[in-house]
Design a protein around this motif. Structure first.
Motif, PDB file in Angstrom:
ATOM      1  N   MET A   1       0.826  -1.197   0.000  1.00  0.00           N
ATOM      2  CA  MET A   1       0.000   0.000   0.000  1.00  0.00           C
ATOM      3  C   MET A   1       0.868   1.259   0.000  1.00  0.00           C
ATOM      4  O   MET A   1       0.519   2.243  -0.629  1.00  0.00           O
ATOM      5  N   LYS A   2       1.962   1.228   0.707  1.00  0.00           N
ATOM      6  CA  LYS A   2       2.848   2.384   0.761  1.00  0.00           C
ATOM      7  C   LYS A   2       3.460   2.659  -0.620  1.00  0.00           C
ATOM      8  O   LYS A   2       3.630   3.811  -1.011  1.00  0.00           O
ATOM      9  N   TYR A   3       3.782   1.584  -1.342  1.00  0.00           N
ATOM     10  CA  TYR A   3       4.374   1.723  -2.670  1.00  0.00           C
ATOM     11  C   TYR A   3       3.404   2.400  -3.633  1.00  0.00           C
ATOM     12  O   TYR A   3       3.794   3.264  -4.415  1.00  0.00           O
ATOM     13  N   GLU A   4       2.130   2.025  -3.575  1.00  0.00           N
ATOM     14  CA  GLU A   4       1.137   2.613  -4.458  1.00  0.00           C
ATOM     15  C   GLU A   4       0.952   4.104  -4.164  1.00  0.00           C
ATOM     16  O   GLU A   4       0.812   4.917  -5.080  1.00  0.00           O
ATOM     17  N   ASN A   5       0.938   4.464  -2.886  1.00  0.00           N
ATOM     18  CA  ASN A   5       0.816   5.874  -2.523  1.00  0.00           C
ATOM     19  C   ASN A   5       2.008   6.673  -3.020  1.00  0.00           C
ATOM     20  O   ASN A   5       1.845   7.802  -3.493  1.00  0.00           O
ATOM     21  N   MET A   7       3.881   5.947  -5.634  1.00  0.00           N
ATOM     22  CA  MET A   7       3.767   6.044  -7.091  1.00  0.00           C
ATOM     23  C   MET A   7       2.723   7.088  -7.504  1.00  0.00           C
ATOM     24  O   MET A   7       2.952   7.872  -8.430  1.00  0.00           O
ATOM     25  N   LEU A   8       1.586   7.111  -6.820  1.00  0.00           N
ATOM     26  CA  LEU A   8       0.555   8.090  -7.144  1.00  0.00           C
ATOM     27  C   LEU A   8       1.014   9.517  -6.825  1.00  0.00           C
ATOM     28  O   LEU A   8       0.738  10.447  -7.578  1.00  0.00           O
ATOM     29  N   SER A   9       1.726   9.680  -5.734  1.00  0.00           N
ATOM     30  CA  SER A   9       2.252  10.999  -5.387  1.00  0.00           C
ATOM     31  C   SER A   9       3.271  11.459  -6.424  1.00  0.00           C
ATOM     32  O   SER A   9       3.274  12.624  -6.840  1.00  0.00           O
ATOM     33  N   GLY A  10       4.130  10.554  -6.853  1.00  0.00           N
ATOM     34  CA  GLY A  10       5.117  10.883  -7.884  1.00  0.00           C
ATOM     35  C   GLY A  10       4.454  11.227  -9.201  1.00  0.00           C
ATOM     36  O   GLY A  10       4.860  12.177  -9.893  1.00  0.00           O
ATOM     37  N   PHE A  12       1.442  12.449  -9.589  1.00  0.00           N
ATOM     38  CA  PHE A  12       0.795  13.746  -9.420  1.00  0.00           C
ATOM     39  C   PHE A  12       1.806  14.880  -9.574  1.00  0.00           C
ATOM     40  O   PHE A  12       1.544  15.871 -10.250  1.00  0.00           O
ATOM     41  N   VAL A  13       2.966  14.732  -8.978  1.00  0.00           N
ATOM     42  CA  VAL A  13       3.996  15.760  -9.061  1.00  0.00           C
ATOM     43  C   VAL A  13       4.484  15.918 -10.501  1.00  0.00           C
ATOM     44  O   VAL A  13       4.650  17.037 -10.999  1.00  0.00           O
ATOM     45  N   VAL A  14       4.688  14.827 -11.193  1.00  0.00           N
ATOM     46  CA  VAL A  14       5.144  14.886 -12.588  1.00  0.00           C
ATOM     47  C   VAL A  14       4.078  15.529 -13.476  1.00  0.00           C
ATOM     48  O   VAL A  14       4.397  16.381 -14.319  1.00  0.00           O
ATOM     49  N   CYS A  15       2.822  15.168 -13.298  1.00  0.00           N
ATOM     50  CA  CYS A  15       1.748  15.767 -14.099  1.00  0.00           C
ATOM     51  C   CYS A  15       1.617  17.259 -13.812  1.00  0.00           C
ATOM     52  O   CYS A  15       1.411  18.054 -14.733  1.00  0.00           O
ATOM     53  N   LEU A  16       1.749  17.646 -12.558  1.00  0.00           N
ATOM     54  CA  LEU A  16       1.686  19.057 -12.205  1.00  0.00           C
ATOM     55  C   LEU A  16       2.850  19.828 -12.818  1.00  0.00           C
ATOM     56  O   LEU A  16       2.673  20.942 -13.321  1.00  0.00           O
ATOM     57  N   LEU A  17       4.020  19.236 -12.819  1.00  0.00           N
ATOM     58  CA  LEU A  17       5.190  19.872 -13.420  1.00  0.00           C
ATOM     59  C   LEU A  17       5.015  20.038 -14.929  1.00  0.00           C
ATOM     60  O   LEU A  17       5.305  21.102 -15.487  1.00  0.00           O
ATOM     61  N   VAL A  18       4.522  19.009 -15.592  1.00  0.00           N
ATOM     62  CA  VAL A  18       4.314  19.084 -17.044  1.00  0.00           C
ATOM     63  C   VAL A  18       3.262  20.140 -17.379  1.00  0.00           C
ATOM     64  O   VAL A  18       3.448  20.948 -18.302  1.00  0.00           O
ATOM     65  N   CYS A  19       2.168  20.175 -16.631  1.00  0.00           N
ATOM     66  CA  CYS A  19       1.130  21.178 -16.888  1.00  0.00           C
ATOM     67  C   CYS A  19       1.661  22.589 -16.660  1.00  0.00           C
ATOM     68  O   CYS A  19       1.348  23.503 -17.419  1.00  0.00           O
ATOM     69  N   THR A  20       2.478  22.774 -15.636  1.00  0.00           N
ATOM     70  CA  THR A  20       3.062  24.088 -15.371  1.00  0.00           C
ATOM     71  C   THR A  20       3.993  24.502 -16.493  1.00  0.00           C
ATOM     72  O   THR A  20       3.982  25.664 -16.933  1.00  0.00           O
TER      73      THR A  20
END
Length: 64
Positions: A1-5, A7-10, A12-20
């Motif tokens: 479960m920790k691994y999935e969280n 990965m999802l956090s990473g 989210f950060v990558v998508c936010l960076l690309v959108c910015t």
């Protein structure tokens, strides 16, 4: 479960960076028409005759 969280956090950060980055590129881009106008190019000069039918709306009527 920790691994999935993690990965999802990473993701989210990558998508936010690309959108910015994309938004920043769109806001800071200068259109080519503005670049041509600032360069004083003769490409923006209107032709002597209109390529369309002179209907008075799209092409102004030439005097004479």
């Amino acid at each position: 479960m920790k691994y999935e969280n993690l990965m999802l956090s990473g993701l989210f950060v990558v998508c936010l960076l690309v959108c910015t980055l994309v938004l920043g590129a769109m806001l800071s881009a200068t259109p080519s028409s503005v670049q041509l106008a600032s360069a004083g190019s003769s490409l923006l000069a209107s032709p002597a005759q209109c390529a369309l039918l002179a209907d008075g709306v799209i092409c102004p009527r030439q005097p004479g």
